[in-house]
Design a protein around this motif. Structure first.
Motif, PDB file in Angstrom:
ATOM      1  N   MET A 239      12.862  -9.875  -6.630  1.00  0.00           N
ATOM      2  CA  MET A 239      12.138 -11.006  -7.203  1.00  0.00           C
ATOM      3  C   MET A 239      11.523 -11.898  -6.133  1.00  0.00           C
ATOM      4  SD  MET A 239      12.028 -10.644 -10.377  1.00  0.00           S
ATOM      5  CE  MET A 239      11.262 -12.241 -10.686  1.00  0.00           C
ATOM      6  N   ASP A 240      12.076 -11.883  -4.916  1.00  0.00           N
ATOM      7  CA  ASP A 240      11.561 -12.739  -3.840  1.00  0.00           C
ATOM      8  C   ASP A 240      10.513 -12.050  -2.979  1.00  0.00           C
ATOM      9  OD1 ASP A 240      13.211 -14.771  -4.631  1.00  0.00           O
ATOM     10  OD2 ASP A 240      14.765 -14.387  -3.137  1.00  0.00           O
ATOM     11  N   ALA A 241      10.387 -10.740  -3.085  1.00  0.00           N
ATOM     12  CA  ALA A 241       9.561  -9.973  -2.147  1.00  0.00           C
ATOM     13  C   ALA A 241       8.073 -10.262  -2.297  1.00  0.00           C
ATOM     14  CB  ALA A 241       9.816  -8.481  -2.333  1.00  0.00           C
ATOM     15  N   ASP A 242       7.376 -10.272  -1.170  1.00  0.00           N
ATOM     16  CA  ASP A 242       5.911 -10.306  -1.182  1.00  0.00           C
ATOM     17  C   ASP A 242       5.343  -8.897  -1.281  1.00  0.00           C
ATOM     18  OD1 ASP A 242       5.706 -13.147  -0.750  1.00  0.00           O
ATOM     19  OD2 ASP A 242       6.281 -12.783   1.331  1.00  0.00           O
ATOM     20  N   ILE A 243       6.070  -7.946  -0.700  1.00  0.00           N
ATOM     21  CA  ILE A 243       5.596  -6.564  -0.674  1.00  0.00           C
ATOM     22  C   ILE A 243       6.807  -5.642  -0.700  1.00  0.00           C
ATOM     23  CG2 ILE A 243       5.483  -6.568   1.861  1.00  0.00           C
ATOM     24  CD1 ILE A 243       3.041  -4.698   1.563  1.00  0.00           C
ATOM     25  N   ALA A 262       3.968  -9.078  -6.640  1.00  0.00           N
ATOM     26  CA  ALA A 262       4.265  -8.467  -5.345  1.00  0.00           C
ATOM     27  C   ALA A 262       3.462  -7.172  -5.186  1.00  0.00           C
ATOM     28  CB  ALA A 262       5.757  -8.172  -5.221  1.00  0.00           C
ATOM     29  N   GLU A 263       3.033  -6.916  -3.961  1.00  0.00           N
ATOM     30  CA  GLU A 263       2.333  -5.666  -3.677  1.00  0.00           C
ATOM     31  C   GLU A 263       3.343  -4.530  -3.600  1.00  0.00           C
ATOM     32  OE1 GLU A 263      -0.664  -3.703  -0.308  1.00  0.00           O
ATOM     33  OE2 GLU A 263       0.072  -5.765  -0.091  1.00  0.00           O
ATOM     34  N   ARG A 264       2.987  -3.389  -4.161  1.00  0.00           N
ATOM     35  CA  ARG A 264       3.883  -2.228  -4.150  1.00  0.00           C
ATOM     36  C   ARG A 264       3.198  -1.069  -3.443  1.00  0.00           C
ATOM     37  NH1 ARG A 264       6.045  -2.161 -10.439  1.00  0.00           N
ATOM     38  NH2 ARG A 264       6.220  -4.423 -10.695  1.00  0.00           N
ATOM     39  N   ILE A 265       3.918  -0.437  -2.535  1.00  0.00           N
ATOM     40  CA  ILE A 265       3.360   0.685  -1.779  1.00  0.00           C
ATOM     41  C   ILE A 265       4.338   1.858  -1.862  1.00  0.00           C
ATOM     42  CG2 ILE A 265       2.599   1.525   0.470  1.00  0.00           C
ATOM     43  CD1 ILE A 265       1.902  -1.319   1.219  1.00  0.00           C
ATOM     44  N   ASN A 282       7.673   2.942   9.492  1.00  0.00           N
ATOM     45  CA  ASN A 282       8.162   1.941  10.450  1.00  0.00           C
ATOM     46  C   ASN A 282       7.062   0.966  10.835  1.00  0.00           C
ATOM     47  OD1 ASN A 282      10.617   3.265  10.388  1.00  0.00           O
ATOM     48  ND2 ASN A 282      10.287   4.337  12.332  1.00  0.00           N
ATOM     49  N   ALA A 283       5.890   1.512  11.135  1.00  0.00           N
ATOM     50  CA  ALA A 283       4.770   0.670  11.568  1.00  0.00           C
ATOM     51  C   ALA A 283       4.335  -0.277  10.455  1.00  0.00           C
ATOM     52  CB  ALA A 283       3.608   1.546  12.020  1.00  0.00           C
ATOM     53  N   GLN A 284       4.324   0.210   9.199  1.00  0.00           N
ATOM     54  CA  GLN A 284       3.939  -0.650   8.088  1.00  0.00           C
ATOM     55  C   GLN A 284       4.932  -1.790   7.891  1.00  0.00           C
ATOM     56  OE1 GLN A 284       2.503   0.760   4.328  1.00  0.00           O
ATOM     57  NE2 GLN A 284       1.997   2.784   5.135  1.00  0.00           N
ATOM     58  N   LEU A 285       6.216  -1.484   7.985  1.00  0.00           N
ATOM     59  CA  LEU A 285       7.223  -2.529   7.832  1.00  0.00           C
ATOM     60  C   LEU A 285       7.019  -3.634   8.869  1.00  0.00           C
ATOM     61  CD1 LEU A 285      10.425  -0.347   7.252  1.00  0.00           C
ATOM     62  CD2 LEU A 285       9.212  -1.698   5.544  1.00  0.00           C
ATOM     63  N   ARG A 294       7.662 -11.431   3.205  1.00  0.00           N
ATOM     64  CA  ARG A 294       9.002 -10.966   2.889  1.00  0.00           C
ATOM     65  C   ARG A 294       8.874  -9.525   2.413  1.00  0.00           C
ATOM     66  NH1 ARG A 294      12.404 -15.782  -0.122  1.00  0.00           N
ATOM     67  NH2 ARG A 294      12.454 -17.189   1.657  1.00  0.00           N
ATOM     68  N   VAL A 295       9.390  -8.625   3.196  1.00  0.00           N
ATOM     69  CA  VAL A 295       9.195  -7.204   2.964  1.00  0.00           C
ATOM     70  C   VAL A 295      10.504  -6.585   2.475  1.00  0.00           C
ATOM     71  CG1 VAL A 295       8.446  -5.008   3.971  1.00  0.00           C
ATOM     72  CG2 VAL A 295       7.516  -7.178   4.839  1.00  0.00           C
ATOM     73  N   VAL A 296      10.412  -5.798   1.417  1.00  0.00           N
ATOM     74  CA  VAL A 296      11.558  -5.024   0.940  1.00  0.00           C
ATOM     75  C   VAL A 296      11.261  -3.554   1.127  1.00  0.00           C
ATOM     76  CG1 VAL A 296      12.777  -4.236  -1.133  1.00  0.00           C
ATOM     77  CG2 VAL A 296      12.521  -6.675  -0.698  1.00  0.00           C
ATOM     78  N   ARG A 297      12.149  -2.878   1.803  1.00  0.00           N
ATOM     79  CA  ARG A 297      12.105  -1.414   1.896  1.00  0.00           C
ATOM     80  C   ARG A 297      13.112  -0.904   0.887  1.00  0.00           C
ATOM     81  NH1 ARG A 297      11.310   3.245   1.447  1.00  0.00           N
ATOM     82  NH2 ARG A 297      11.434   4.836   3.084  1.00  0.00           N
TER      83      ARG A 297
END
Length: 460
Positions: A239-243, A262-265, A282-285, A294-297
């Motif tokens: 819920m907090d993630a930007d992407i 949030a953007e989803r990839i 790795n590079a995208q993160l 705020r990035v969620v993997r």
């Protein structure tokens, strides 16, 4: 989702209600709170509606319904409980007006949800007309969770919204500001009834705002598939993630928990269909975190169990990027449990090995055969295509050909499929699977899956 949720602006809009009993009264109470101009058409009114007419809060026409009464209306409610309701619905729909027929979802364009109000915060809950009593129970549970003064917090935020937008130009910095407001001292003072103190705290927060924002990466375990097995921390992160960069094995129902804007990839990696290499992930993160996001993997199962979470953590930390880990229920635990298999059992197995059927650079993934021979439980991830090789190595290590085995596909999900048998027949069992993620359980405890597998075959 069978219907589209939304909130109608009925302020000073004309709404026709056909019927003068309790069902009509319940709808009129809501319409009046929404500021609608209500006109009631009914030969007789109950005491509540008669008083509302006498006080000038609603208009009344003591007449039978006719389509001409729909002129100028924005919305229509039919609440007679008689055949008239069908006539009203047909006439309204012929004119392109939205109509609700009380207790007749089949005639309605919309249903009225169970409603929770906290000032300007309004929550609507719908079952598409199928289970109104259940909605009442859900509403009571949510009511208990929401602070009584939540509306006051929303009102304070609304008061300062324009000022904050002028002072804090950067959208990411502004988002962090509001998160501090809603999670920190400002909210605490509001909930304690100190509105003056909350206002002062918000102004102090605004005066001290920083112009820079640091990005952060969270490696989040999505669990084996069932969204109810997500941890509270994982749901908060979504819920907090930007992407969100997510794996192909993450269930769609879990992606539904991601914040809508949030953007989803998709960076999914499936055997034979590697869409994105690990170096690129790795590079995208790192790149997104460097932009202050705020990035969620998001990884199926647990990030540190065959999820390459360790590699990603090393990469990010080496570049000075903040990274944290939210563990998830790994597939071995979740899938075995829903298949009825105890992975350890004091009479059958005193140890557990989790191994991958697909290791890096052709490494031997079958060096654990002696563990199975010693009576331990072995769970193989990503090993479906290696079923024949796994059987042959185990037989070569002296494992009995009658050792129980089980295969669990799409474990914990609604389409879970379990098959069980003995080691010698493992390739034949594997041939029955392949449409989803498959887990192999090898050991005496796998015999517990026999009943589950039989039951599923009978119900198929």
């Amino acid at each position: 989702m069978q219907s589209f949720p939304g909130f109608l602006n009925l302020q000073d809009r004309a709404v026709l209600v056909v019927g003068g009993g309790e069902n009509a009264a319940r709808k009129i109470r809501l319409l009046a709170r929404a500021g609608a101009r209500v006109q009631v058409v009914a030969a007789d009114l109950n005491a509540e509606l008669s008083l509302a007419v006498a006080e000038g809060r609603i208009a009344h026409r003591a007449d039978t319904f006719s389509p001409a009464l729909l002129d100028g209306m924005r919305l229509v409610i039919a609440a007679t409980g008689e055949a008239t309701d069908e006539i009203v619905a047909a006439a309204a729909q012929a004119r392109g007006l939205l109509v609700n027929v009380v207790d007749r979802a089949d005639l309605s364009d919309f249903t009225v949800p169970a409603i929770i109000e906290r000032g300007d915060i309004t929550i609507g809950i719908s079952s598409n007309g199928t289970a109104p009593l259940l909605l009442g129970r859900i509403r009571a549970q949510i009511e208990a969770l929401l602070p009584a003064r939540l509306g006051d917090l929303a009102a304070l935020a609304g008061e300062f919204r324009g000022t904050v937008a002028r002072v804090i130009r950067d959208a990411a910095v502004r988002k962090r500001f509001w998160e501090r407001v809603f999670d920190g001292a400002v909210a605490a003072k509001i909930h304690a009834g100190d509105r003056s103190g909350a206002r002062s705290a918000l102004m102090a927060e605004l005066n001290a705002v920083q112009d820079t924002v640091s990005g952060h990466v969270q490696l989040v375990g999505a669990g084996p598939g069932d969204p109810d097995l997500l941890t509270i921390a994982a749901q908060r992160a979504l819920m907090d993630a930007d992407i969100v960069l997510y794996d192909a094995l993450v269930a769609p129902e879990i992606l539904d928990r991601v914040r809508r804007d949030a953007e989803r990839i998709l960076v999914g990696k499936r055997k034979g269909r590697h869409s994105v290499g690990q170096d690129e992930i790795n590079a995208q993160l790192a790149a997104h975190a460097a932009l202050g996001k705020r990035v969620v993997r998001l990884k199926a199962g647990d990030p540190f169990i065959f999820g390459r979470g360790g590699e990603e953590m090393d990469y990010l930390q080496a570049r000075g990027i903040a990274v944290s880990v939210i563990p998830g229920i790994t597939a071995a635990l979740g899938c075995a449990a829903t298949a009825g298999i105890p992975l350890t059992h004091r009479d059958l197995s005193h140890g557990l090995s989790l191994v991958s059927g697909q290791l890096k650079d052709g490494e031997d993934s079958l060096a654990w055969a002696d563990r199975a021979a010693a009576g331990e439980t072995v769970v193989v991830y990503m090993g479906l295509s290696q079923a024949t090789a796994i059987r042959d190595r185990l037989l070569g290590a002296g494992v009995a050909p009658t050792l129980p085995v089980a295969l669990i596909e799409n474990g914990t999900r609604r389409d879970q499929q379990v098959s069980a048998g003995q080691l010698y027949g493992l390739p034949a069992l594997a041939a029955q699977h392949g449409n989803g993620a498959v887990l192999l359980v090898i050991g005496n405890v796998a015999a517990y899956a026999q009943a589950t597998a039989t039951q599923q075959r009978r119900s198929a």
